[in-house]
Motif scaffolding. Structure first.
Motif, mmCIF file in Angstrom:
data_model
loop_
_atom_site.group_PDB
_atom_site.id
_atom_site.type_symbol
_atom_site.label_atom_id
_atom_site.label_comp_id
_atom_site.label_asym_id
_atom_site.label_seq_id
_atom_site.Cartn_x
_atom_site.Cartn_y
_atom_site.Cartn_z
ATOM 1 N N ASP A 1 -56.389 -64.459 -35.275
ATOM 2 C CA ASP A 1 -56.227 -63.007 -35.222
ATOM 3 C C ASP A 1 -57.297 -62.290 -36.043
ATOM 4 N N GLU A 2 -57.764 -62.929 -37.117
ATOM 5 C CA GLU A 2 -58.765 -62.307 -37.986
ATOM 6 C C GLU A 2 -60.193 -62.527 -37.503
ATOM 7 N N ALA A 3 -60.405 -63.457 -36.592
ATOM 8 C CA ALA A 3 -61.766 -63.818 -36.177
ATOM 9 C C ALA A 3 -62.383 -62.729 -35.300
ATOM 10 N N PRO A 4 -63.633 -62.345 -35.555
ATOM 11 C CA PRO A 4 -64.332 -61.430 -34.648
ATOM 12 C C PRO A 4 -64.500 -62.075 -33.281
ATOM 13 N N ASN A 5 -64.754 -61.268 -32.278
ATOM 14 C CA ASN A 5 -64.825 -61.782 -30.912
ATOM 15 C C ASN A 5 -65.889 -62.860 -30.732
ATOM 16 N N GLU A 6 -67.069 -62.674 -31.327
ATOM 17 C CA GLU A 6 -68.118 -63.679 -31.159
ATOM 18 C C GLU A 6 -67.687 -65.009 -31.748
ATOM 19 N N ALA A 7 -67.175 -64.986 -32.968
ATOM 20 C CA ALA A 7 -66.749 -66.225 -33.615
ATOM 21 C C ALA A 7 -65.613 -66.874 -32.843
ATOM 22 N N LEU A 8 -64.682 -66.072 -32.347
ATOM 23 C CA LEU A 8 -63.541 -66.600 -31.602
ATOM 24 C C LEU A 8 -63.989 -67.279 -30.317
ATOM 25 N N VAL A 9 -64.756 -66.566 -29.496
ATOM 26 C CA VAL A 9 -65.174 -67.108 -28.200
ATOM 27 C C VAL A 9 -66.039 -68.347 -28.389
ATOM 28 N N ASN A 10 -67.028 -68.269 -29.278
ATOM 29 C CA ASN A 10 -67.940 -69.399 -29.443
ATOM 30 C C ASN A 10 -67.235 -70.611 -30.027
ATOM 31 N N ALA A 11 -66.332 -70.400 -30.981
ATOM 32 C CA ALA A 11 -65.612 -71.530 -31.564
ATOM 33 C C ALA A 11 -64.721 -72.203 -30.525
ATOM 34 N N LEU A 12 -64.027 -71.407 -29.713
ATOM 35 C CA LEU A 12 -63.160 -71.988 -28.691
ATOM 36 C C LEU A 12 -63.974 -72.743 -27.646
ATOM 37 N N CYS A 13 -65.129 -72.219 -27.274
ATOM 38 C CA CYS A 13 -65.989 -72.925 -26.323
ATOM 39 C C CYS A 13 -66.462 -74.253 -26.905
#
Length: 221
Positions: A164-176
Motif C-alpha cells: 500500500d505504501e509503495a509508489p506505482n513504479e516500485a510496485l509494478v516493477n517489483a511485481l514484474c
C-alpha cells in the motif's frame, strides 16, 4: 542503494558491457536483483566489473536456442550496477545489482574472456533515467486486484502494508521482477514502452495464468 545520481542519460553509460544471460531473470530500472555467482566465467566477470564501472547487463537467452553452448540472446536487456558485494567461504560471490537502464544489443564483441561482452545502445530508453516516470497513468487498482486474485488462488502471504505504501513504479516493477511467469512474458514486461503498458501486461498475464488454473510454481513473497 540508489545509483541514479551517477547516470543522467545514455551518454553516462558504457557502450560495451559484460552480459549475464539468465533465463527468467528480469531486472528493471531502480530494481534490486540479488545474484549468487559461482561459475568461474562469471566470477571473472564480476572481478572485471569491480575493477571497472561495475556495470553488468542482464539479458535472457532466446529459449529456442537456450540449449546451445552459445545461445542467441534477446535484443533487449537491462544494465545494472553492482551495489552490494560479498565473498563466501566456498568461493562464491553474493552480489546485488541495481537496475540503471534498459539497452538494445547491437553486436557482440570478440573477447578472450570466457564470458560474453556486447555492444549496446541505450538511446531508445531515455525514459528509464527519469524516476517514477508515467506513474499517474498506471491502473493501480487493476494491478492490486490481479495481485489479490493471484495471492488468494495460490494461498500466499504478502506484506499488504508495504504494498500500500509503495509508489506505482516500485510496485509494478517489483511485481514484474518477482513474478513466476515464463521467459517470453518477462521479456514482454521488459520491453514495454512505458510503465502503464508494463502494468497492463502484468495484469493480462496474471489473469491468463489464473484462467488456466495451473501455471508455474508460485514464487511471489
Amino acid at each position: 542503494m540508489s545509483t541514479h545520481s551517477e547516470y543522467h542519460g545514455p551518454a553516462d553509460c558504457p557502450a560495451i558491457i559484460p552480459v549475464f544471460p539468465l533465463p527468467g531473470a528480469l531486472l528493471l530500472p531502480r530494481g534490486q536483483m540479488p545474484l549468487n555467482i559461482f561459475e568461474p566465467r562469471y566470477l571473472a566477470m564480476v572481478d572485471d566489473a569491480l575493477r571497472g564501472d561495475r556495470m553488468i547487463g542482464m539479458i535472457q537467452p532466446d529459449p529456442d536456442s537456450a540449449a546451445s553452448q552459445h545461445p542467441k540472446l534477446f535484443r533487449v536487456g537491462c544494465a545494472g550496477r553492482i551495489t552490494q558485494y560479498a565473498e563466501t567461504g566456498d568461493g562464491r560471490y553474493l552480489i546485488s545489482l541495481t537496475g540503471i537502464t534498459r539497452f538494445r544489443l547491437t553486436g557482440e564483441v570478440a573477447s578472450a574472456e570466457a564470458y560474453r561482452r556486447c555492444q549496446v545502445s541505450y538511446d531508445e530508453f531515455a525514459v528509464d533515467f527519469q524516476a517514477r516516470a508515467g506513474e499517474d497513468t498506471v491502473d493501480r487498482a487493476g494491478v492490486l486486484k490481479a495481485l489479490r486474485d493471484f495471492v488468494e488462488s495460490n494461498d500466499l502471504k504478502v506484506d499488504w502494508a508495504g504494498i500500500d505504501e509503495a509508489p506505482n513504479e516500485a510496485l509494478v516493477n517489483a511485481l514484474c521482477m518477482m513474478s513466476p511467469f515464463g521467459i517470453r512474458e518477462k521479456q514482454a514486461m521488459l520491453e514495454a514502452a512505458d510503465l502503464k503498458t508494463r502494468a497492463e501486461i502484468l495484469i493480462a498475464v496474471t489473469q491468463m495464468e489464473l484462467l488456466r488454473g495451473s501455471g508455474p510454481e508460485p514464487t511471489m513473497q
